[in-house]
Motif scaffolding. Structure first.
Motif, short mmCIF file in Angstrom:
data_model
loop_
_atom_site.label_atom_id
_atom_site.label_comp_id
_atom_site.label_asym_id
_atom_site.label_seq_id
_atom_site.Cartn_x
_atom_site.Cartn_y
_atom_site.Cartn_z
N TRP A 6 -0.36 13.60 1.04
CA TRP A 6 -1.00 13.58 2.35
C TRP A 6 -1.48 12.17 2.71
O TRP A 6 -1.40 11.77 3.87
CB TRP A 6 -2.15 14.59 2.41
N VAL A 7 -1.96 11.43 1.73
CA VAL A 7 -2.37 10.05 2.00
C VAL A 7 -1.15 9.22 2.39
O VAL A 7 -1.21 8.40 3.32
CB VAL A 7 -3.08 9.44 0.76
N LEU A 8 -0.04 9.41 1.73
CA LEU A 8 1.18 8.68 2.06
C LEU A 8 1.65 9.03 3.46
O LEU A 8 2.00 8.14 4.24
CB LEU A 8 2.28 8.99 1.03
N ILE A 9 1.64 10.30 3.80
CA ILE A 9 2.04 10.72 5.15
C ILE A 9 1.10 10.11 6.19
O ILE A 9 1.54 9.59 7.22
CB ILE A 9 2.07 12.26 5.25
N GLY A 10 -0.21 10.15 5.92
CA GLY A 10 -1.18 9.56 6.84
C GLY A 10 -0.98 8.06 7.00
O GLY A 10 -1.06 7.52 8.11
N ALA A 11 -0.72 7.36 5.89
CA ALA A 11 -0.49 5.91 5.96
C ALA A 11 0.75 5.60 6.79
O ALA A 11 0.75 4.66 7.60
CB ALA A 11 -0.38 5.33 4.56
N LEU A 12 1.79 6.38 6.61
CA LEU A 12 3.01 6.15 7.38
C LEU A 12 2.80 6.44 8.86
O LEU A 12 3.32 5.72 9.73
CB LEU A 12 4.16 6.99 6.82
N ILE A 13 2.03 7.47 9.18
CA ILE A 13 1.74 7.77 10.58
C ILE A 13 0.91 6.65 11.20
O ILE A 13 1.18 6.22 12.33
CB ILE A 13 1.03 9.14 10.70
N LEU A 14 -0.10 6.17 10.47
CA LEU A 14 -0.90 5.05 10.98
C LEU A 14 -0.06 3.80 11.15
O LEU A 14 -0.22 3.06 12.12
CB LEU A 14 -2.08 4.77 10.06
N LEU A 15 0.84 3.54 10.22
CA LEU A 15 1.73 2.39 10.32
C LEU A 15 2.61 2.50 11.56
O LEU A 15 2.72 1.54 12.33
CB LEU A 15 2.59 2.29 9.06
N LEU A 16 3.19 3.67 11.79
CA LEU A 16 4.04 3.87 12.95
C LEU A 16 3.24 3.77 14.25
O LEU A 16 3.68 3.13 15.21
CB LEU A 16 4.74 5.23 12.86
N LEU A 64 0.83 -1.21 0.00
CA LEU A 64 0.00 0.00 0.00
C LEU A 64 0.86 1.26 0.00
O LEU A 64 0.64 2.17 -0.80
CB LEU A 64 -0.93 0.00 1.22
N VAL A 65 1.84 1.31 0.87
CA VAL A 65 2.72 2.48 0.95
C VAL A 65 3.48 2.65 -0.37
O VAL A 65 3.59 3.76 -0.90
CB VAL A 65 3.69 2.36 2.15
N GLY A 66 3.97 1.56 -0.92
CA GLY A 66 4.69 1.63 -2.19
C GLY A 66 3.80 2.08 -3.34
O GLY A 66 4.21 2.88 -4.19
N ALA A 67 2.55 1.60 -3.37
CA ALA A 67 1.63 1.99 -4.43
C ALA A 67 1.27 3.46 -4.34
O ALA A 67 1.21 4.17 -5.36
CB ALA A 67 0.36 1.13 -4.36
N VAL A 68 1.05 3.96 -3.14
CA VAL A 68 0.74 5.39 -2.98
C VAL A 68 1.95 6.23 -3.37
O VAL A 68 1.81 7.27 -4.03
CB VAL A 68 0.26 5.69 -1.54
N TYR A 69 3.14 5.79 -3.00
CA TYR A 69 4.35 6.53 -3.38
C TYR A 69 4.52 6.54 -4.90
O TYR A 69 4.81 7.59 -5.49
CB TYR A 69 5.58 5.92 -2.71
N THR A 82 2.12 8.86 -6.41
CA THR A 82 2.55 10.24 -6.18
C THR A 82 3.61 10.65 -7.20
O THR A 82 3.56 11.75 -7.76
CB THR A 82 3.10 10.40 -4.75
N VAL A 83 4.56 9.77 -7.44
CA VAL A 83 5.62 10.07 -8.41
C VAL A 83 5.04 10.23 -9.81
O VAL A 83 5.37 11.17 -10.54
CB VAL A 83 6.70 8.97 -8.39
N VAL A 84 4.13 9.34 -10.19
CA VAL A 84 3.55 9.40 -11.54
C VAL A 84 2.71 10.66 -11.72
O VAL A 84 2.80 11.34 -12.74
CB VAL A 84 2.72 8.13 -11.83
N THR A 85 1.89 11.00 -10.73
CA THR A 85 1.04 12.19 -10.87
C THR A 85 1.85 13.47 -10.81
O THR A 85 1.42 14.49 -11.36
CB THR A 85 -0.06 12.24 -9.80
N SER A 86 3.02 13.44 -10.18
CA SER A 86 3.81 14.67 -10.11
C SER A 86 4.47 15.00 -11.45
O SER A 86 4.98 16.11 -11.62
CB SER A 86 4.88 14.55 -9.03
N LEU A 87 4.45 14.09 -12.39
CA LEU A 87 5.05 14.34 -13.71
C LEU A 87 4.21 15.29 -14.55
O LEU A 87 4.71 15.88 -15.49
CB LEU A 87 5.26 13.02 -14.45
N SER A 88 2.94 15.44 -14.20
CA SER A 88 2.05 16.30 -14.97
C SER A 88 1.61 17.50 -14.10
O SER A 88 1.05 17.31 -13.03
CB SER A 88 0.82 15.52 -15.42
N PRO A 89 1.85 18.72 -14.57
CA PRO A 89 1.42 19.89 -13.79
C PRO A 89 -0.11 19.95 -13.63
O PRO A 89 -0.60 20.53 -12.68
CB PRO A 89 1.91 21.08 -14.61
#
Length: 155
Positions: free
Chosen positions: A135-145, A109-114, A117-124
């Protein structure tokens, strides 16, 4: 005392079955409300993506909750089935497999969200999607921790 309150694995199986039965009923009610929310959107002549999303997720939650509640009701009524389910649930091999598969699922899940994020950042044009995924990635990491710390404390 407080550690035992949140430690679900130390409860007797009958108590866990009762809790799961009521959680199943709650999940079914949430699913029904979400499915009915799609009618509120007022787009039924030409349903949009979100209408289908609400119907699909609501129906899935409704079905999952009903199945869980029925299964737990059967376990509460039939002592032999409850005993077999308890033995299967407490088997060390099954618990190890569940733990490993949960770890793998979290990292996928964390890898897929990351990756998204990388793919969507390629397009303005997808800036809002990129910010949302970050924000979803940050939230997932906080929940994981947080869940890791809680489990380390309880077990």
């Amino acid at each position: 005392m407080s550690a035992n309150l949140f430690c679900f694995s130390r409860l007797p199986f009958r108590t866990k079955a009762k809790i799961r039965l009521w959680l199943g009923v709650g999940i079914a009610m949430v699913g029904l409300c979400v499915a009915l929310l799609s009618f509120r959107l007022g787009e039924w002549p030409e349903p949009s993506f979100m209408t289908g999303f609400y119907v699909g997720t609501g129906g899935g939650l409704l079905g999952s909750g009903i199945v869980t509640a029925v299964r737990m009701g059967i376990y509460l009524r039939d002592a032999e089935r409850a005993r077999k389910a308890e033995l299967e649930e407490m088997d060390e091999r099954n618990r190890f497999i569940q733990m490993r598969s949960a770890q793998a699922a979290i990292w996928v899940l964390v890898g897929a969200v990351y990756l998204a994020t990388v793919v969507t950042s390629l397009s303005p044009a997808l800036f809002l999607a990129t910010v949302t995924l970050i924000w979803v990635l940050i939230g997932a990491l906080i929940l994981l921790l947080a869940s890791y710390c809680i489990c380390r404390y309880l077990y």
